[in-house]
Structure formats: structure tokens, C-alpha cells
Write a protein that holds these residues in place. Structure first.
Motif, PDB file in Angstrom:
ATOM      1  N   LEU A   1      43.207  41.533  32.993  1.00  0.00           N
ATOM      2  CA  LEU A   1      43.613  41.720  34.389  1.00  0.00           C
ATOM      3  C   LEU A   1      42.481  41.369  35.345  1.00  0.00           C
ATOM      4  O   LEU A   1      41.327  41.251  34.958  1.00  0.00           O
TER       5      LEU A   1
ATOM      6  N   TYR B   1      40.828  42.447  39.155  1.00  0.00           N
ATOM      7  CA  TYR B   1      40.845  43.492  40.187  1.00  0.00           C
ATOM      8  C   TYR B   1      39.586  43.404  41.045  1.00  0.00           C
ATOM      9  O   TYR B   1      38.607  42.713  40.698  1.00  0.00           O
TER      10      TYR B   1
ATOM     11  N   SER C   1      37.466  39.888  36.370  1.00  0.00           N
ATOM     12  CA  SER C   1      38.484  39.662  35.344  1.00  0.00           C
ATOM     13  C   SER C   1      37.944  40.157  34.008  1.00  0.00           C
ATOM     14  O   SER C   1      36.874  39.719  33.576  1.00  0.00           O
TER      15      SER C   1
ATOM     16  N   TYR D   1      52.171  48.700  36.833  1.00  0.00           N
ATOM     17  CA  TYR D   1      51.071  48.144  37.626  1.00  0.00           C
ATOM     18  C   TYR D   1      50.397  49.201  38.511  1.00  0.00           C
ATOM     19  O   TYR D   1      49.166  49.277  38.592  1.00  0.00           O
TER      20      TYR D   1
ATOM     21  N   GLU E   1      46.448  50.483  38.185  1.00  0.00           N
ATOM     22  CA  GLU E   1      45.454  50.488  39.267  1.00  0.00           C
ATOM     23  C   GLU E   1      44.788  51.854  39.382  1.00  0.00           C
ATOM     24  O   GLU E   1      43.571  51.960  39.554  1.00  0.00           O
TER      25      GLU E   1
ATOM     26  N   LEU F   1      42.375  52.323  36.470  1.00  0.00           N
ATOM     27  CA  LEU F   1      41.137  51.569  36.656  1.00  0.00           C
ATOM     28  C   LEU F   1      40.136  52.354  37.484  1.00  0.00           C
ATOM     29  O   LEU F   1      38.921  52.208  37.327  1.00  0.00           O
TER      30      LEU F   1
ATOM     31  N   GLU G   1      41.211  47.781  43.498  1.00  0.00           N
ATOM     32  CA  GLU G   1      42.467  47.151  43.888  1.00  0.00           C
ATOM     33  C   GLU G   1      42.860  46.144  42.814  1.00  0.00           C
ATOM     34  O   GLU G   1      42.123  45.200  42.529  1.00  0.00           O
ATOM     35  N   LEU G   2      44.014  46.374  42.194  1.00  0.00           N
ATOM     36  CA  LEU G   2      44.511  45.463  41.170  1.00  0.00           C
ATOM     37  C   LEU G   2      45.077  44.214  41.843  1.00  0.00           C
ATOM     38  O   LEU G   2      45.969  44.300  42.691  1.00  0.00           O
TER      39      LEU G   2
ATOM     40  N   VAL H   1      47.888  41.147  36.795  1.00  0.00           N
ATOM     41  CA  VAL H   1      47.767  41.247  35.345  1.00  0.00           C
ATOM     42  C   VAL H   1      47.935  39.838  34.796  1.00  0.00           C
ATOM     43  O   VAL H   1      48.965  39.198  35.011  1.00  0.00           O
TER      44      VAL H   1
END
Length: 481
Positions: free
Chosen positions: A44, A46, A123, A174, A178, A181, A191-192, A195
Motif C-alpha cells: 500500500l 500512504y 510504499s 480501507y 488507515e 496504520l 493518510e492512506l 492499496v
């Protein structure tokens, strides 16, 4: 039963008595079971170290460049004006902007904008756990996080295992991803962005203990409770019972994967040997054994003058003996008992030992295994070890195979051989017993400290059937000669 297990069962018994106010409750059995979690390795992207949300940052930059009307900002950013109004309200409440004749950054706002990290996406691959029964996702394995009262909405659908490479399977997670994380970066906002891929998916089984008990010695009903780390896990029981009451066989898709690990076509002899053994026989033997054990409990017979107890026990034993004779089952063994039987075979064999298993791994064929095998060979016991299944090289450990080959060259009474293609798992000790099982004797250790995996085997003590089983193993090598 060893003293440690007796103490463990007594502890469970006391907990059940206290929790449910059942002073006469007796525990009659305790078995390990597996609780399923889907493990996902997710790639992912972010943003980390963000003091401001992305929308807040862009709105503040617009205001700083004298775009200070809602409509102007919305038009420039290509966003809905109502959304801009919402962001502006949030910035006002934080004291980052003021609204006079027009929108303007405060000193605090100017300072926050200066400190905002330059856009630098990260990433990487993260691991997440999805509870296969209630669908809850976490960044770690939390066995005690399940609360069926708070998660009843999750029971309205089947929790399917996400597929590798199909990010659409986890879209609904999702928002939670977030949040999770954030746990990796507690001091900053996450902040995502997106994915990218599901790189790997597999199911892990975490061990719980299924404890069977009676409310009192006179009660004919056997009830159960689930324990984890010494505590009663009522939530797990509630979830499982509710799912099955709704007709949702939530574990079926998971067990279908295990079903693929069935006997291959070369196991015709085992199939013939076991034609009279089926799941119903196994369940009946276990059920009758549990009942007989409960009747033989010393606490059960205290102050009892009723001869019907002895009569019932005698009747149950006769029924059990009949089932065993018809099916040729002598005993049923579970996951952690297999390795003990293997090592006891090495110690007690007088004439011959046979092990057949598809794969060989070094954490099973370890130093202890090799030393016990060599001690058996020194007693002039004939030992047969056969392995090999198509496409199995990547699962075999070359160093362990080499050590077994060295022993085979050293001892003429060891026949170690790779066969063409077998998936059977058998153990034969003289004419004393034979074991047919799902347990891989040479590649699965069944370590209680590792992930639990359910395995089941039957012990056969009928001499003619043991001989058939032994000959079936020898026949595996005919194509190799």
C-alpha cells in the motif's frame, strides 16, 4: 493422563463452576481446536507525518494565495463547494484560519502550513489479520478482541477469504486499514492513498481449548466451553453458535482447502483397508469413550449406591468394543499425540518399523529424530522409510535427506527410499499396531508453541490388517525397482 494435564483440567473445572454457579460441574475431556484468521500481506501507499489532512492543506494553500471565497477554492480544486465549506468550518474550529471580510490564515495556520511535510508517499508491505468468523481486521493477532455483542452486524454475511491480487476483495477494509496504520506511527497522522496489491493470503489457525463438561454427575448431556490462555472465551462460543443457528456454515470454505489435501490415487490399499472406517465410526468411538471416562471418574461415584451406574458403564463398553471390532479402530489419536507414538515406536519396536510420509523437513528429522533412529538401528530393528510426491522437491530439505542416506549406507537394516508419488501417511510398529492418519510424520512437528493445525489418525491393532498396511507400503517401491 499426566499430572500437568490433570491440574489444567481441574483449573478449567473450577472456572466453569464459578462462572456458571455449577458447584457439581465436572470436566470430562479437553481438546485443542483451531480458530481461523486470514493473514494478508498488503502492498500500500500512504502519507505519514501529516499534521493536516490533505484537503485541509490544499484549502489553506489556496487561502494563502488569496483564493479566499468558497466558490473560488472549490472551482480551483475541482471539489464540491459543500465539502469546501465543511473543511473551512474545521479549520475555523482549530484556529488555523479566520473569517472577516474574507478568509485568512492565522499565525498558527501559517506555522502549521510551514511545518507540513512535503508530499512524500511511502510504499511498503504491511501484514493484517482478518478474523475469519466475524470479519474484523487488525494489525496483530488479538485472540481476545472478538466481542459478538458489538459485532453482530458482521454475522449477516459470509466472511470470504480475500484473493491474492484482488484488491477489490478488501475495499470495505480501507478505512480500518488507515486507522491501523496509525498504530505503527502513533506520533503522526496517516493518510492512506491507495492499496496497490494483495501480495499473499493464507489462513492461520490459532489454538483454543475445547473443554467438555457435565453440569453434574447425573446429567447425561455433555456441554462445552472454549478457553484461551486460561480464560473462558464466551464470545467465541456465542459467535460460532449464532452462525450455525442461522445455517451459515462459516468454516466450510476454510475446510474445503484442507479437503484438497486428500489421499491420491495410489492409496487404493489404504482405502480398501479403511472401507469400514468412516467419520461416523470415529465420532461414535470418541463419544462413547468420553461417556465411559466420565462414569469412571472417582468423584462421580462418591456416595453412590446405585448399581445402574456400573450397568451403564458395562453397556457402553460393550457398545464401544463392538464398534471397534466392526471398524477395526483400536484408538483415535489427535494432533499432538502423533510424534509421541513415532518416538515410542523407535524405542519399543522389536522387529520392524515403517514410516511413509510425502515430505521430509529438517525441523522434524532433527538431531533428536536421527539419534533415536540410529539407536533403533543399533538394536538390529529393520526400518523402512519411504517418501516422495510429485512436485515435492521444494518442500523437502536436502540436508535431512542426505543424513538419512548416510545412515542407510551405514546400516543395512535401514531401507530409505524415495517413491514415485505417494500422499499416504502411515506408521507400522511390528505387528503391535499400525497408524493411518492425516499427520505428516516426517514434515510436521506439531509444536504447541506454533500455529495449531488439526490432524486425526486411527490406530489399528488387528494383525491381518497391520500386515496388509505394511505390504501396501512395500508395494510403493515396486515401480522403483
Amino acid at each position: 493422563m499426566n499430572n500437568q494435564m490433570k491440574d489444567e483440567i481441574k483449573k478449567f473445572e473450577n472456572q466453569i463452576r464459578r462462572r456458571y454457579l455449577l458447584p457439581e460441574a465436572i470436566v470430562i475431556d479437553c481438546k485443542p481446536i483451531g480458530y481461523p484468521f486470514h493473514v494478508l500481506n498488503v502492498d500500500l501507499t500512504y502519507l505519514a507525518n501529516r499534521q493536516l489532512h490533505l484537503a485541509e492543506e490544499f484549502v489553506m494553500k489556496c487561502i494563502n494565495h488569496e483564493l479566499n471565497k468558497h466558490k473560488e477554492i472549490a472551482l480551483f480544486l475541482g471539489m464540491d463547494e459543500n465539502l469546501i465549506e465543511k473543511v473551512v468550518s474545521e479549520l475555523l474550529s482549530k484556529g488555523l484560519i479566520t473569517r472577516e471580510d474574507f478568509l485568512k490564515l492565522t499565525d498558527l495556520g501559517l506555522n502549521s502550513l510551514e511545518q507540513q511535510t512535503v508530499l512524500a508517499p511511502i510504499s511498503e508491505t504491511k501484514t493484517f489479520y482478518i478474523d475469519a468468523l466475524n470479519g474484523k481486521i487488525s494489525e496483530k493477532f488479538y485472540l481476545n478482541r472478538l466481542d459478538s455483542k458489538k459485532n453482530n452486524s458482521a454475522l449477516n454475511k459470509i466472511i470470504k477469504k480475500p484473493r491474492k491480487g484482488h484488491i477489490e476483495d478488501i475495499v470495505e477494509y480501507y478505512e480500518n486499514i488507515e486507522k491501523l496504520l496509525q498504530n505503527y506511527n502513533s506520533s503522526s497522522r496517516i493518510e492512506l492513498i491507495q492499496v496497490n496489491n494483495i501480495e499473499k493470503v493464507y489462513t492461520e489457525w490459532h489454538e483454543l481449548l475445547l473443554v467438555l463438561y457435565q453440569r453434574n454427575p447425573e446429567d447425561k448431556e455433555i456441554e462445552y466451553e472454549i478457553f484461551s490462555r486460561g480464560n473462558i472465551q464466551v464470545e467465541y462460543r456465542t459467535t460460532i453458535e449464532q452462525l450455525y443457528a442461522e445455517g451459515k456454515k462459516i468454516l466450510d470454505p476454510i475446510f474445503q482447502e484442507i479437503e484438497q489435501d486428500k489421499l491420491s490415487n495410489d492409496n487404493l490399499v489404504e482405502r480398501q483397508i479403511l472401507t469400514t472406517i468412516n467419520n461416523e465410526n470415529i465420532k461414535t468411538v470418541e463419544k462413547l469413550s468420553a461417556k465411559i471416562q466420565s462414569l469412571e471418574d472417582p468423584d462421580f461415584l462418591i456416595d453412590s449406591k446405585n448399581k445402574s451406574i456400573k450397568e451403564e458403564r458395562k453397556k457402553l463398553k460393550e457398545e464401544l468394543d463392538q464398534i471397534k471390532a466392526q471398524s477395526k479402530i483400536s484408538e483415535i489419536i489427535h494432533t499432538y499425540e502423533h510424534r509421541d507414538y513415532l518416538f515410542n515406536t523407535f524405542k519399543e519396536a522389536k522387529q520392524r518399523v515403517m514410516i511413509v510420509s510425502p515430505w521430509i523437513r529438517r525441523y522434524v528429522v532433527d538431531q533428536e529424530f536421527l539419534e533415536m533412529l540410529e539407536a533403533t538401528l543399533n538394536r538390529k530393528i529393520q526400518v523402512y522409510i519411504f517418501y516422495g510426491i510429485k512436485g515435492s522437491n521444494q518442500k523437502n530439505d536436502p540436508s535431512s535427506i542426505k543424513k538419512l542416506e548416510e545412515l542407510s549406507n551405514k546400516y543395512k537394516n535401514l531401507r530409505f527410499q524415495k517413491v514415485k508419488n505417494t500422499h499416504r501417511k502411515i506408521l507400522v510398529c511390528d505387528n503391535k499396531f499400525g497408524i493411518v492418519t492425516s499427520f505428516n510424520f516426517l514434515s510436521f512437528r506439531a509444536d504447541p508453541n506454533l500455529t495449531y493445525r488439526d490432524e486425526l489418525g486411527v490406530i489399528i491393532r488387528d494383525s491381518a490388517t497391520i500386515e496388509d498396511l505394511f505390504n501396501s507400503g512395500i508395494n510403493l517401491t515396486q515401480d522403483e525397482i
